[in-house]
Design a protein around this motif. Structure first.
Motif, PDB file in Angstrom:
ATOM      1  N   LEU A 134       1.296  -1.310   0.073  1.00 25.83           N
ATOM      2  CA  LEU A 134       0.554  -0.062   0.069  1.00 25.83           C
ATOM      3  C   LEU A 134       0.685   1.234  -0.485  1.00 25.83           C
ATOM      4  CD1 LEU A 134      -2.606  -0.557   2.737  1.00 25.83           C
ATOM      5  CD2 LEU A 134      -3.232  -1.168   0.110  1.00 25.83           C
ATOM      6  N   SER A 135       1.026   2.276  -1.017  1.00 29.10           N
ATOM      7  CA  SER A 135       1.898   3.415  -1.115  1.00 29.10           C
ATOM      8  C   SER A 135       0.569   4.735  -0.922  1.00 29.10           C
ATOM      9  CB  SER A 135       2.452   3.278  -2.480  1.00 29.10           C
ATOM     10  OG  SER A 135       3.302   4.398  -2.308  1.00 29.10           O
ATOM     11  N   TYR A 136       1.184   5.752  -0.294  1.00 34.29           N
ATOM     12  CA  TYR A 136       1.182   7.284  -0.871  1.00 34.29           C
ATOM     13  C   TYR A 136       1.452   7.918  -0.907  1.00 34.29           C
ATOM     14  CZ  TYR A 136      -0.522  11.670  -0.532  1.00 34.29           C
ATOM     15  OH  TYR A 136      -0.928  13.092  -0.287  1.00 34.29           O
ATOM     16  N   SER A 137       1.558   8.896  -2.181  1.00 37.16           N
ATOM     17  CA  SER A 137       2.809  10.045  -2.396  1.00 37.16           C
ATOM     18  C   SER A 137       2.024  10.848  -3.159  1.00 37.16           C
ATOM     19  CB  SER A 137       3.641   9.731  -3.949  1.00 37.16           C
ATOM     20  OG  SER A 137       4.433   7.895  -3.237  1.00 37.16           O
ATOM     21  N   GLY A 138       2.684  12.520  -2.668  1.00 29.95           N
ATOM     22  CA  GLY A 138       1.978  13.815  -2.897  1.00 29.95           C
ATOM     23  C   GLY A 138       3.415  14.505  -2.448  1.00 29.95           C
ATOM     24  N   LEU A 139       2.840  15.725  -3.982  1.00 32.82           N
ATOM     25  CA  LEU A 139       3.572  16.610  -4.052  1.00 32.82           C
ATOM     26  C   LEU A 139       3.151  17.534  -5.160  1.00 32.82           C
ATOM     27  CD1 LEU A 139       6.485  17.701  -4.924  1.00 32.82           C
ATOM     28  CD2 LEU A 139       6.020  17.269  -7.473  1.00 32.82           C
ATOM     29  N   ASN A 140       3.859  19.282  -3.657  1.00 31.60           N
ATOM     30  CA  ASN A 140       3.188  20.301  -3.909  1.00 31.60           C
ATOM     31  C   ASN A 140       4.632  21.230  -4.373  1.00 31.60           C
ATOM     32  OD1 ASN A 140       0.959  19.447  -1.732  1.00 31.60           O
ATOM     33  ND2 ASN A 140      -0.119  20.656  -4.131  1.00 31.60           N
ATOM     34  N   ALA A 141       4.347  22.422  -5.560  1.00 32.13           N
ATOM     35  CA  ALA A 141       6.261  22.738  -5.648  1.00 32.13           C
ATOM     36  C   ALA A 141       5.474  23.604  -6.820  1.00 32.13           C
ATOM     37  CB  ALA A 141       6.988  21.543  -6.304  1.00 32.13           C
ATOM     38  N   GLY A 142       6.729  24.207  -6.925  1.00 36.03           N
ATOM     39  CA  GLY A 142       7.213  25.640  -7.801  1.00 36.03           C
ATOM     40  C   GLY A 142       7.498  25.138  -9.447  1.00 36.03           C
ATOM     41  N   GLY A 143       7.718  25.791 -10.291  1.00 38.03           N
ATOM     42  CA  GLY A 143       7.474  25.436 -11.788  1.00 38.03           C
ATOM     43  C   GLY A 143       8.714  26.212 -11.992  1.00 38.03           C
TER      44      GLY A 143
END
Length: 741
Positions: free
Chosen positions: A226-235
């Motif tokens: 079971l896996s969860y990944s997340g990201l919030n970032a600028g470009g």
């Protein structure tokens, strides 16, 4: 429907996948990482083949054997240990030490996919078959081969790159195939928590954040991930804000002589992102740098309203699933069957340049696409069969059936209506595209001597596409294609752990359909892109502590399709075709480790990768009948390189620096030079970029790490598609990873 069901049932009933080949002690002697033991009849032979086979193991998840020494072709593996050492921020970064591979990231964190192999165009990875656990993640290989998705690097345990010769995977196999391997439910027990914070210079988002957690647990015969990944970032632009949430799960069950794996996931992408880029002089481009809002207010973008670019979004919901079953008849025969499907709903919305007076009076438009693909795959291997003259050979064969559905439509909003994923506006032009394909392959690895293997093979591809313009039935039509793709490869271990390999294969890349069918004369069947690909190389681990791989490659490709730098009136990127192109090149990779020569706890290592590609248009004309023969192929880089110097200590310390050269390329078949007075046109110059990473094992379970890209904050043109786009500014992420059993 009945016919379709019968085909799928036939595939499921007759499919066989094998992982059987010579085992012995050679894998242990070479230091190959042993697979987890599988306590089912025949599976140990399959596992040995997956370790050191002379052909690709026929496994739903694994494309290459773990030890590539005697593999009859050009291939590379990025292992779980490589990923731990390199600390890549994206899957594209993870490919930087793969010879022949190059990438261009136009969104900063690689979500919109820009991977090139051996000079292929990088944008949206359209010329490369990109897979996840053996299933294509290109939107539709037969209709629209681009992709805006690659799996998060945190949940993959390896990457396989197979450049050929090959017949067991296709289409999109002229330049090569990439397979991202997810965490297997049959791996060791572990639970991992990882999180990081960081910053991208020039972005409005002040703090980037990454988070990941997965657990892999197993009993005697059952495993689960079971896996969860997340990201919030600028470009790359100040207006870009990138974000995703990814969920993945897999369940594995083992029996006496079989195993079953059910896996799937959901990827939710929500980006403030668009494809409008800078128009103006080079001096102005350097003046505004990453500040899109100010540059737009000054008239350097299609919409002269900087604040309006905060409203532009890219959205995607991607569901995928796979059921795979292996049956082990005996130590020489394995049956593998799988069925799979995916559903990719993606939509991009933007303020129209036809708006009257934004932001007070505006109109938004959108590109709304839905892809649905379903398939069944069946493969068989019979290992170590007797042949004349006392020879033995291993026979592999397989068949695959797929159906693809693509809804392609424009959207338009009312005056001053903000469009988004929940409010998509009215339809403004709609296409329905379909494809069904049947492919089969067969190959035989003939063991001429214990050190010399010859592998002849052939792949057959038959596919049918259908196009329906719901606004103009005069454009409607269907086309059916058939192509035989022969192959011949070999490997010869002519000296201890030094192998000569190479051969020939014919490759196929179906054309992007949506643009070539938008004609005033009605339906015109798109062409198929066919290539003849040759290569020869040598790899060696004969000197302790030193490895190298060098290969020469040559490709002649007919009806070569490439993307123009600007979009059509329908909102799509325009695609043109050249009669014939040629790629000649060579690739080198080498690594040296000091601890092979000393008894020190320290290891100083150096790693280098270099690729040279001489691309040439052999025959072709540009718009207006201009002869472009002799020019370089658009979006093909001549030089790429990565040089890494690092140091490790047995206590758990690891640090390294990398200098990456992303070579120059032309954006058009005319090979126009870069124009300082109009930066959106012409050649994109090469650039050297500095990156670094370091990690330290604080405790047995806890690791602290830091990773940075473009550390000198170099400002450069990354791509030219609807204007010039800068590369991402300095990006640094630092985090902690907690791992325990």
């Amino acid at each position: 429907m009945k016919k379709r069901q019968e085909l799928v049932a036939l595939l499921a009933a007759t499919s066989v996948a094998a992982l059987l080949a010579p085992a012995g002690l050679r894998a242990q002697e070479r230091g190959a990482t042993q697979l987890e033991p599988i306590d089912v009849r025949g599976a140990r032979a399959a596992g040995a083949s997956a370790e050191i086979g002379t052909v690709s193991p026929i496994d739903p998840r694994q494309m290459l054997p773990a030890d590539l020494q005697d593999f009859p072709g050009s291939a590379e593996r990025v292992t779980s240990q490589d990923l731990a050492d390199q600390r890549p921020l994206t899957t594209q970064d993870a490919l930087r030490n793969v010879p022949g591979a190059a990438s261009v990231s136009d969104d900063g964190f690689g979500r919109h996919s820009g991977i090139s192999l051996r000079g292929s165009p990088f944008r949206r990875s359209r010329k490369v078959l990109v897979m996840e656990d053996g299933v294509p993640i290109n939107f539709s290989p037969y209709l629209d081969a681009g992709t805006h998705y690659t799996p998060p690097v945190e949940r993959i345990e390896g990457i396989e790159v197979f450049k050929g010769p090959l017949v067991n995977y296709g289409p999109l196999n002229n330049h090569g195939v990439i397979n991202f391997r997810n965490l297997s439910p049959f791996g060791p027990k572990e639970t991992v928590f990882s999180g990081a914070l960081g910053n991208t210079k020039g972005a409005d988002r002040s703090v980037n954040n990454m988070r990941h957690v997965h657990t892999r647990q197993s009993g005697e015969n059952v495993g689960v991930v079971l896996s969860y990944s997340g990201l919030n970032a600028g470009g790359s632009w100040d207006t870009e804000k990138l974000g995703y949430n990814d969920f993945y799960g897999a369940l594995g069950i083992r029996g006496e002589n079989q195993d079953l794996t059910v896996s799937g996931g959901f990827f939710r992408q929500r980006d403030h992102y668009d494809e409008d880029n800078f128009s103006g002089t080079l001096a102005d481009f350097k003046k505004y740098k990453h500040n899109k809002k100010a540059a737009a207010d000054a008239g350097h973008f299609p919409v002269s309203c900087g604040g309006c670019y905060d409203w532009n979004t890219y959205n995607a919901d991607f569901y995928r699933g796979q059921i795979s079953h292996n049956f082990y008849f005996d130590n020489k025969t394995t049956l593998s069957t799988r069925v799979y499907g995916n559903y990719h709903d993606r939509a991009r919305f933007y303020v129209s340049d036809e708006s009257n007076n934004p932001p007070s009076d505006f109109v938004m438009e959108g590109r709304d696409r839905l892809y649905r693909n379903y398939g069944a795959d069946s493969r068989i291997e019979f290992a170590d069969l007797p042949l004349f003259g006392g020879l033995t050979h291993t026979v592999q064969a397989g068949a695959r059936y797929e159906e693809h559905f693509f809804d392609n439509q424009n959207r338009i909003g009312l005056t001053n209506e903000r469009l988004d994923f929940d409010d998509r506006g009215s339809r403004d032009g709609r296409q329905k595209l379909t494809a069904n394909s049947f492919a089969a392959f067969a190959q035989s690895a003939v063991q001429v001597t214990p050190t010399f293997t010859v592998v002849p093979g052939v792949r057959l591809e038959r596919y049918k596409i259908g196009f329906r313009d719901l606004d103009d039935s005069a454009n409607n039509g269907n086309s059916t294609y058939f192509q035989a793709l022969p192959m011949l490869s070999f490997s010869w271990e002519f000296a201890p752990v030094t192998t000569l390999y190479g051969g020939y294969h014919r490759g196929l890349s179906p054309h992007i359909v949506r643009d070539v069918l938008e004609t005033e004369t009605g339906y015109i069947a798109p062409k198929k892109e066919v290539g003849d690909n040759f290569q020869i190389g040598v790899r060696s681990k004969a000197v302790r502590g030193f490895t190298f791989d060098a290969a020469y490659f040559h490709s002649d490709i007919r009806n070569y399709q490439f993307g123009e730098a600007f979009q059509s009136d329908f909102g799509d990127r325009v695609f043109s075709s050249l009669d014939k192109v040629r790629f000649d090149g060579f690739e080198l990779s080498a690594r040296v480790d000091s601890n092979a020569f000393t008894d020190s706890a320290w290891n100083v290592y150096g790693e280098g990768v270099y690729t040279f590609v001489h691309s040439k248009i052999v025959k072709g004309t540009e718009e207006g009948g201009v002869n472009v023969a002799g020019n370089r192929v658009p979006e093909s880089m001549r030089h790429t390189a990565n040089l890494t110097l690092g140091v490790q200590h047995d206590s758990g310390f690891d640090a390294s620096l990398s200098w990456t050269y992303r070579g120059a390329y032309y954006t058009d078949a005319l090979n126009l030079p870069m124009n300082p007075l109009d930066v959106e046109e012409g050649k994109v110059d090469g650039v050297w970029l500095l990156s670094a990473r370091a990690s330290y094992k604080v405790t047995k379970e806890l690791t602290a790490w830091v990773s940075g890209q473009n550390l000198t904050d170099k400002f450069y043109v990354s791509d030219r598609s609807d204007g010039a786009k800068p590369g991402i500014g300095r990006t640094v992420m630092a985090g902690m990873t907690l791992k325990f059993n």
